[in-house]
Write a protein that holds these residues in place. Structure first.
Motif, PDB file in Angstrom:
ATOM      1  N   GLY A  90       0.668  -1.162   0.111  1.00  0.00           N
ATOM      2  CA  GLY A  90       0.108  -0.147   0.109  1.00  0.00           C
ATOM      3  C   GLY A  90       0.726   1.020  -0.424  1.00  0.00           C
ATOM      4  O   GLY A  90       1.649   1.585   0.062  1.00  0.00           O
ATOM      5  N   ALA A  91       0.520   2.414   0.172  1.00  0.00           N
ATOM      6  CA  ALA A  91       1.007   3.743  -0.314  1.00  0.00           C
ATOM      7  C   ALA A  91       0.099   4.594   0.047  1.00  0.00           C
ATOM      8  O   ALA A  91      -0.758   5.355  -0.499  1.00  0.00           O
ATOM      9  CB  ALA A  91       2.053   3.849  -1.934  1.00  0.00           C
ATOM     10  N   GLU A  92       0.663   5.597   1.181  1.00  0.00           N
ATOM     11  CA  GLU A  92      -0.230   6.360   1.577  1.00  0.00           C
ATOM     12  C   GLU A  92       0.621   8.241   0.591  1.00  0.00           C
ATOM     13  O   GLU A  92       1.796   8.014   0.438  1.00  0.00           O
ATOM     14  CB  GLU A  92       0.127   6.505   3.237  1.00  0.00           C
ATOM     15  N   ILE A  93      -0.381   9.069   0.812  1.00  0.00           N
ATOM     16  CA  ILE A  93       0.063  10.428  -0.132  1.00  0.00           C
ATOM     17  C   ILE A  93      -0.264  11.197   0.784  1.00  0.00           C
ATOM     18  O   ILE A  93      -1.578  11.256   1.024  1.00  0.00           O
ATOM     19  CB  ILE A  93       0.324  10.624  -1.759  1.00  0.00           C
ATOM     20  N   LEU A  94       0.670  12.012   1.159  1.00  0.00           N
ATOM     21  CA  LEU A  94       0.011  13.586   1.564  1.00  0.00           C
ATOM     22  C   LEU A  94       0.516  15.008   1.070  1.00  0.00           C
ATOM     23  O   LEU A  94       1.958  14.301   0.941  1.00  0.00           O
ATOM     24  CB  LEU A  94       0.379  13.495   3.026  1.00  0.00           C
ATOM     25  N   VAL A  95      -0.392  15.167   0.217  1.00  0.00           N
ATOM     26  CA  VAL A  95      -0.297  16.558  -0.208  1.00  0.00           C
ATOM     27  C   VAL A  95      -0.905  17.649   0.482  1.00  0.00           C
ATOM     28  O   VAL A  95      -1.759  18.371   1.404  1.00  0.00           O
ATOM     29  CB  VAL A  95      -0.199  16.375  -1.452  1.00  0.00           C
ATOM     30  N   SER A  96       0.354  18.800   1.291  1.00  0.00           N
ATOM     31  CA  SER A  96      -0.109  19.899   1.742  1.00  0.00           C
ATOM     32  C   SER A  96       0.845  21.436   0.869  1.00  0.00           C
ATOM     33  O   SER A  96       1.103  21.246  -0.074  1.00  0.00           O
ATOM     34  CB  SER A  96       0.234  19.856   2.923  1.00  0.00           C
ATOM     35  N   GLY A  97      -1.037  22.334   1.230  1.00  0.00           N
ATOM     36  CA  GLY A  97      -0.593  23.595   0.786  1.00  0.00           C
ATOM     37  C   GLY A  97      -1.205  24.458   1.075  1.00  0.00           C
ATOM     38  O   GLY A  97      -2.104  24.286   2.734  1.00  0.00           O
ATOM     39  N   THR A  98      -1.175  25.818   0.841  1.00  0.00           N
ATOM     40  CA  THR A  98      -1.248  27.102   1.448  1.00  0.00           C
ATOM     41  C   THR A  98      -3.003  27.541   0.121  1.00  0.00           C
ATOM     42  O   THR A  98      -2.285  28.031  -0.313  1.00  0.00           O
ATOM     43  CB  THR A  98      -0.617  28.540   1.855  1.00  0.00           C
TER      44      THR A  98
END
Length: 103
Positions: A90-98
């Protein structure tokens, strides 16, 4: 919706609305996982896992965009990605920004 990994968008002035994130955890089915295990023995690109990461990334980005849109954002700046493995296969991707609003 503009999405950039820089702090500024040339020619645009904006106000920050706040942090937005998107997360996705996906797993491949057992058949593809077994196929990838064989690839591990002989070497080469593990295409099933590349596809898994692409799908996870796209889904996480879409979640982030949805959150930004609910805030009334025109863009997301300073976008960053991180990834980890929660379970085997499995894979987890977290993306964040303003999230920002043009003024």
């Amino acid at each position: 919706m503009y999405i950039v990994n820089t702090e500024n968008i040339p020619g645009k002035n904006y106000e920050a609305l706040g942090l937005v994130t998107g997360c996705c955890i996906m797993c491949k089915n057992v058949g593809k996982d077994i196929g990838a295990s064989f690839r591990n023995l002989v070497g080469g690109e593990m295409k099933a896992y590349v596809q898994l990461m692409e799908e996870s990334k796209d889904t996480a980005i879409n979640h982030m965009i949805e959150k930004a849109q609910t805030m009334g954002a025109d863009a997301i700046v300073n976008v960053r990605f991180s990834s980890t493995t929660i379970v085997a296969g499995g894979a987890e991707i977290l993306v964040s920004g303003t999230a920002v609003k043009f003024i």
